[in-house]
Design a protein around this motif. Structure first.
Motif, PDB file in Angstrom:
ATOM      1  N   VAL A 185      75.347  16.217  36.905  1.00 42.28           N
ATOM      2  CA  VAL A 185      75.386  16.829  38.228  1.00 42.28           C
ATOM      3  C   VAL A 185      75.997  18.214  38.081  1.00 42.28           C
ATOM      4  O   VAL A 185      77.151  18.357  37.656  1.00 42.28           O
ATOM      5  N   TYR A 186      75.210  19.240  38.420  1.00 40.08           N
ATOM      6  CA  TYR A 186      75.689  20.620  38.390  1.00 40.08           C
ATOM      7  C   TYR A 186      75.845  21.131  39.821  1.00 40.08           C
ATOM      8  O   TYR A 186      74.916  21.005  40.631  1.00 40.08           O
ATOM      9  N   THR A 187      76.987  21.709  40.127  1.00 39.75           N
ATOM     10  CA  THR A 187      77.187  22.343  41.431  1.00 39.75           C
ATOM     11  C   THR A 187      77.724  23.755  41.227  1.00 39.75           C
ATOM     12  O   THR A 187      78.348  24.064  40.211  1.00 39.75           O
ATOM     13  N   SER A 188      77.464  24.608  42.210  1.00 38.31           N
ATOM     14  CA  SER A 188      78.007  25.971  42.197  1.00 38.31           C
ATOM     15  C   SER A 188      77.974  26.517  43.618  1.00 38.31           C
ATOM     16  O   SER A 188      77.153  26.096  44.439  1.00 38.31           O
ATOM     17  N   GLY A 189      78.855  27.486  43.882  1.00 42.28           N
ATOM     18  CA  GLY A 189      78.952  28.021  45.231  1.00 42.28           C
ATOM     19  C   GLY A 189      77.928  29.098  45.533  1.00 42.28           C
ATOM     20  O   GLY A 189      77.329  29.098  46.610  1.00 42.28           O
ATOM     21  N   VAL A 190      77.705  30.007  44.593  1.00 44.86           N
ATOM     22  CA  VAL A 190      76.821  31.144  44.839  1.00 44.86           C
ATOM     23  C   VAL A 190      75.598  31.111  43.931  1.00 44.86           C
ATOM     24  O   VAL A 190      74.475  31.304  44.396  1.00 44.86           O
ATOM     25  N   TYR A 191      75.815  30.878  42.641  1.00 50.76           N
ATOM     26  CA  TYR A 191      74.674  30.881  41.717  1.00 50.76           C
ATOM     27  C   TYR A 191      73.690  29.753  42.054  1.00 50.76           C
ATOM     28  O   TYR A 191      74.088  28.634  42.387  1.00 50.76           O
ATOM     29  N   SER A 192      72.400  30.061  41.933  1.00 51.72           N
ATOM     30  CA  SER A 192      71.354  29.043  41.934  1.00 51.72           C
ATOM     31  C   SER A 192      70.208  29.587  41.089  1.00 51.72           C
ATOM     32  O   SER A 192      70.074  30.803  40.917  1.00 51.72           O
TER      33      SER A 192
ATOM     34  N   ILE B  19      70.824  16.775  38.204  1.00 49.18           N
ATOM     35  CA  ILE B  19      70.866  16.867  39.664  1.00 49.18           C
ATOM     36  C   ILE B  19      71.614  18.151  39.976  1.00 49.18           C
ATOM     37  O   ILE B  19      72.757  18.324  39.539  1.00 49.18           O
ATOM     38  N   ARG B  20      70.995  19.059  40.721  1.00 51.87           N
ATOM     39  CA  ARG B  20      71.609  20.351  41.007  1.00 51.87           C
ATOM     40  C   ARG B  20      71.829  20.533  42.511  1.00 51.87           C
ATOM     41  O   ARG B  20      70.937  20.300  43.308  1.00 51.87           O
ATOM     42  N   PHE B  21      73.041  20.940  42.844  1.00 51.39           N
ATOM     43  CA  PHE B  21      73.366  21.379  44.207  1.00 51.39           C
ATOM     44  C   PHE B  21      74.069  22.722  44.046  1.00 51.39           C
ATOM     45  O   PHE B  21      75.286  22.807  43.879  1.00 51.39           O
TER      46      PHE B  21
ATOM     47  N   LEU C 247      75.698  29.896  50.233  1.00 54.25           N
ATOM     48  CA  LEU C 247      74.762  30.810  50.886  1.00 54.25           C
ATOM     49  C   LEU C 247      73.715  30.080  51.722  1.00 54.25           C
ATOM     50  O   LEU C 247      72.859  30.724  52.330  1.00 54.25           O
ATOM     51  N   LEU C 248      73.785  28.758  51.743  1.00 51.93           N
ATOM     52  CA  LEU C 248      72.768  27.993  52.461  1.00 51.93           C
ATOM     53  C   LEU C 248      72.988  28.060  53.971  1.00 51.93           C
ATOM     54  O   LEU C 248      74.127  28.010  54.446  1.00 51.93           O
ATOM     55  N   ALA C 249      71.879  28.138  54.714  1.00 46.39           N
ATOM     56  CA  ALA C 249      71.979  28.149  56.176  1.00 46.39           C
ATOM     57  C   ALA C 249      72.469  26.811  56.695  1.00 46.39           C
ATOM     58  O   ALA C 249      73.207  26.741  57.687  1.00 46.39           O
ATOM     59  N   ASP C 250      72.044  25.721  56.054  1.00 43.32           N
ATOM     60  CA  ASP C 250      72.467  24.389  56.459  1.00 43.32           C
ATOM     61  C   ASP C 250      72.949  23.642  55.217  1.00 43.32           C
ATOM     62  O   ASP C 250      72.239  22.831  54.632  1.00 43.32           O
TER      63      ASP C 250
END
Length: 209
Positions: free
Chosen positions: A142-149, A180-182, A187-190
């Protein structure tokens, strides 16, 4: 008994999105595989041995066939215990938040402890390195990040997170890897809807994995 090792590289406990997604996978995986033993390793619990001067000397002594000092023997036993816990599993679940374009430092510390010659990898002067942890092992990351995608301009960050970790998995012989990437959630609207979608993806994967 089959074993799954869940390695959490997040310090945020209940506030961690990567851990929440991983736990969603675990819940449905456990229901579908009640015979599998689940071993959970929190890398931020403070129990990893330091990998400093004594550790480096112990590694070089082992690599070169020299006799280790008593201090080096003691560290090597600690490192071997960490590695044995890793090697005892056939299935792995990692949750990894992005830190400064890479992985949290404790994950690198754990990798440096378990990735030892003769344990996790071998070396041949002609053929080069070979991973010793194959044998059908598989991993979910599971990879998560705040800004990078994926696909964003470089001004929004670069990915040394999954590139580093995927390379390490292959280095030790684990090639069956599901991601699994989030990412880019700040930056997401929702963001909440996207987060729930990631958790649903994790639950669905857990049921079929």
């Amino acid at each position: 008994m089959s074993r799954l090792l869940h390695v959490s590289a997040s310090p945020r406990d209940s506030e961690s999105q990567s851990l929440a997604i991983a736990n969603s996978f675990l819940a449905s995986y456990r229901d579908s595989n009640p015979e599998v033993k689940i071993d959970s390793l929190d890398l931020f619990d403070g129990h990893l041995p330091d990998f400093g001067r004594v550790a480096a000397a112990a590694k070089m002594a082992a690599f070169s066939g020299q006799e280790q000092t008593p201090d080096q023997v003691d560290f090597w036993a600690q490192a071997r215990s960490v590695f044995d816990r890793f090697a005892a599993a056939e299935t792995y679940l990692f949750n990894i938040p992005m830190w400064n374009a890479g992985v949290p430092y404790v994950l690198k510390q754990w990798i440096d402890i378990v990735t030892q010659p003769g344990w996790a990898f071998g070396f041949d002067p002609v053929a080069g390195y070979s991973g010793l942890l194959g044998g059908g092992r598989r991993a979910v990351v599971v990879y998560t990040s705040g800004v990078y995608s994926p696909g964003v301009p470089a001004s929004f960050g670069l990915d040394f997170q999954s590139s580093f970790f995927d390379d390490w998995l292959r280095f030790v012989g684990i090639f069956d890897v599901t991601e699994i990437r989030f990412q880019g959630n700040a930056l997401l609207a929702d963001g909440e809807a996207a987060f729930e979608q990631a958790r649903r993806q994790a639950r669905d994967l857990g049921r079929s994995f």
